[in-house]
Design a protein around this motif. Sequence first.
Motif, PDB file in Angstrom:
ATOM      1  N   ARG A  38       3.727  -2.184 -15.776  1.00 12.73           N
ATOM      2  CA  ARG A  38       3.613  -3.107 -16.865  1.00 12.73           C
ATOM      3  C   ARG A  38       2.816  -2.643 -18.174  1.00 12.73           C
ATOM      4  N   ALA A  39       1.945  -1.693 -17.698  1.00 14.38           N
ATOM      5  CA  ALA A  39       0.789  -1.010 -19.032  1.00 14.38           C
ATOM      6  C   ALA A  39       2.013  -0.245 -19.791  1.00 14.38           C
ATOM      7  N   PHE A  40       2.774   0.150 -19.387  1.00 17.70           N
ATOM      8  CA  PHE A  40       3.810   1.086 -20.100  1.00 17.70           C
ATOM      9  C   PHE A  40       4.747   0.252 -20.793  1.00 17.70           C
ATOM     10  N   ALA A  41       5.161  -0.896 -20.352  1.00 17.59           N
ATOM     11  CA  ALA A  41       6.236  -1.799 -20.914  1.00 17.59           C
ATOM     12  C   ALA A  41       5.265  -2.588 -22.092  1.00 17.59           C
ATOM     13  N   HIS A  42       4.003  -2.719 -21.889  1.00 20.17           N
ATOM     14  CA  HIS A  42       3.457  -3.671 -23.085  1.00 20.17           C
ATOM     15  C   HIS A  42       2.264  -3.017 -23.623  1.00 20.17           C
ATOM     16  N   TRP A  43       2.344  -1.487 -23.634  1.00 27.31           N
ATOM     17  CA  TRP A  43       1.220  -1.093 -24.120  1.00 27.31           C
ATOM     18  C   TRP A  43       0.608  -1.462 -25.789  1.00 27.31           C
ATOM     19  N   LYS A  44       1.572  -1.542 -26.488  1.00 17.56           N
ATOM     20  CA  LYS A  44       1.006  -1.996 -27.682  1.00 17.56           C
ATOM     21  C   LYS A  44       0.542  -3.349 -27.870  1.00 17.56           C
ATOM     22  N   GLU A  45       1.200  -4.423 -27.015  1.00 17.30           N
ATOM     23  CA  GLU A  45       0.747  -5.619 -27.119  1.00 17.30           C
ATOM     24  C   GLU A  45      -0.762  -5.800 -26.377  1.00 17.30           C
ATOM     25  N   LEU A  46      -0.830  -5.076 -25.584  1.00 19.85           N
ATOM     26  CA  LEU A  46      -2.163  -5.012 -24.669  1.00 19.85           C
ATOM     27  C   LEU A  46      -3.412  -4.251 -25.500  1.00 19.85           C
ATOM     28  N   GLY A  47      -3.150  -3.412 -26.393  1.00 21.11           N
ATOM     29  CA  GLY A  47      -4.043  -2.787 -27.331  1.00 21.11           C
ATOM     30  C   GLY A  47      -4.484  -1.597 -26.716  1.00 21.11           C
ATOM     31  N   MET A  48      -3.414  -1.039 -25.853  1.00 22.52           N
ATOM     32  CA  MET A  48      -3.688   0.237 -25.181  1.00 22.52           C
ATOM     33  C   MET A  48      -3.610   1.588 -26.240  1.00 22.52           C
ATOM     34  N   GLU A  49      -4.484   2.381 -25.913  1.00 23.00           N
ATOM     35  CA  GLU A  49      -4.439   3.757 -26.543  1.00 23.00           C
ATOM     36  C   GLU A  49      -4.371   4.700 -25.473  1.00 23.00           C
ATOM     37  N   GLY A  50      -3.795   5.865 -25.825  1.00 29.09           N
ATOM     38  CA  GLY A  50      -3.458   6.800 -24.796  1.00 29.09           C
ATOM     39  C   GLY A  50      -3.318   8.307 -25.224  1.00 29.09           C
ATOM     40  N   LEU A  51      -3.429   9.310 -24.576  1.00 29.25           N
ATOM     41  CA  LEU A  51      -3.097  10.805 -24.784  1.00 29.25           C
ATOM     42  C   LEU A  51      -2.115  11.363 -23.675  1.00 29.25           C
ATOM     43  N   VAL A  52      -1.559  12.229 -24.235  1.00 32.21           N
ATOM     44  CA  VAL A  52      -0.478  13.161 -23.247  1.00 32.21           C
ATOM     45  C   VAL A  52      -0.636  14.526 -23.448  1.00 32.21           C
ATOM     46  N   LEU A  53      -1.054  15.240 -22.304  1.00 31.81           N
ATOM     47  CA  LEU A  53      -1.258  16.671 -22.392  1.00 31.81           C
ATOM     48  C   LEU A  53       0.097  17.352 -21.841  1.00 31.81           C
ATOM     49  N   TYR A  54       0.583  18.258 -22.874  1.00 31.81           N
ATOM     50  CA  TYR A  54       1.704  19.303 -22.746  1.00 31.81           C
ATOM     51  C   TYR A  54       1.263  20.487 -22.400  1.00 31.81           C
ATOM     52  N   VAL A  55       1.922  21.426 -21.517  1.00 32.60           N
ATOM     53  CA  VAL A  55       2.103  22.867 -21.499  1.00 32.60           C
ATOM     54  C   VAL A  55       3.517  23.084 -21.765  1.00 32.60           C
ATOM     55  N   GLY A  56       3.771  23.773 -22.771  1.00 31.85           N
ATOM     56  CA  GLY A  56       5.056  23.800 -23.313  1.00 31.85           C
ATOM     57  C   GLY A  56       5.874  22.391 -23.766  1.00 31.85           C
ATOM     58  N   SER A  57       6.785  22.248 -22.874  1.00 27.20           N
ATOM     59  CA  SER A  57       7.564  20.912 -22.872  1.00 27.20           C
ATOM     60  C   SER A  57       7.128  20.263 -21.847  1.00 27.20           C
ATOM     61  N   GLN A  58       6.305  20.671 -20.640  1.00 27.15           N
ATOM     62  CA  GLN A  58       6.084  20.063 -19.713  1.00 27.15           C
ATOM     63  C   GLN A  58       4.724  19.115 -20.038  1.00 27.15           C
ATOM     64  N   VAL A  59       4.959  17.864 -19.441  1.00 28.57           N
ATOM     65  CA  VAL A  59       3.666  16.906 -19.541  1.00 28.57           C
ATOM     66  C   VAL A  59       2.786  17.106 -18.270  1.00 28.57           C
ATOM     67  N   VAL A  60       1.757  17.540 -18.363  1.00 26.11           N
ATOM     68  CA  VAL A  60       0.978  17.818 -17.027  1.00 26.11           C
ATOM     69  C   VAL A  60      -0.273  16.634 -17.047  1.00 26.11           C
ATOM     70  N   ALA A  61      -0.531  15.846 -17.965  1.00 28.71           N
ATOM     71  CA  ALA A  61      -1.799  15.030 -17.856  1.00 28.71           C
ATOM     72  C   ALA A  61      -1.294  13.790 -18.915  1.00 28.71           C
TER      73      ALA A  61
END
Length: 301
Positions: free
Chosen positions: A191-214
């Motif tokens: 639900r959060a992913f589907a509505h993250w903008k409307e809910l005012g969510m902010e986030g970060l994504v950690l990559y190692v190469g092309s792999q997301v790890v966090a």
Amino acid sequence: MIQFERLSIENKAEFSALLRHSAHRGCAFSFANLYIWGRQCAARVGDDLLLFSHFGGKTMYPYPVCPGDPRPALDALMADARERGIPFRLTGLNRQDVENLQGWYPDQFVFHCGRDGHDYVYAIEDLAELKGKRFQPKRNHINRFLADYPDARILPLTDETLPDAKALSDRWHQRRTEEEDAGMELVALNRAFAHWKELGMEGLVLYVGSQVVAMTMGSRLDEETFDVHFEKADLDYPGAYAVINRAFARHIRDKYPEVRFLNREEDMGIEGLRKAKLSYHPHHMVEKCWAHLMTEEFHDY
């Protein structure tokens, strides 16, 4: 009977303004949390916001959000429970609420204040800088990660990075299908992913190469507090949790200088999660209690 309606995204601006009156009650009174977890219903009665929740197979009434005297709202909620023929379970109380209820309704309530549901709140500067001897282990984890993965990079949560964050979430939950709350959390995350903008969510994504790890996601709780709703990392990459945690604290601190605290929510009584949250040395805890009428018997939350 109160005419409750299902909480919707369209309510966010109106209800968020009302929820500021309950910021001291912690993450349970975040609009984003109310929207993504369980089945939440609400009713606006004058200046008051009344809530009715279906969560984990149980019904409950979060403490009413009232700029003035909450007693009329409390009376209305108790009457609503009687009319529906359900137990009256009142959640989201702080210590002052408990004292008030004891005075207003003497010998009518039984109170439960176990720490499994208390929020961990951290000074954002502590998590952003990790200074001093007590944070040396965290700095060691981060330095080891950065040495092992020199190509690691952190990107903001956007329409482009969201699919990768969701893929990590799905992998993380596939490893924990036997855990009682894993399915419920995955529903909330989606639900959060589907509505993250409307809910005012902010986030970060950690990559190692092309792999997301966090990945991590949060939203504003009040003027000085940001709520971290989700934080997931691949345990095959030791130190990823520490890296994304520090990065998010720095991101919020730099973007919102007025924010002083990060609320990282409760440990749910899970031993490993409690140990991890304590290792970051919380500034304080937000105590949350619940109550039921003395004439009604409950065996669990």
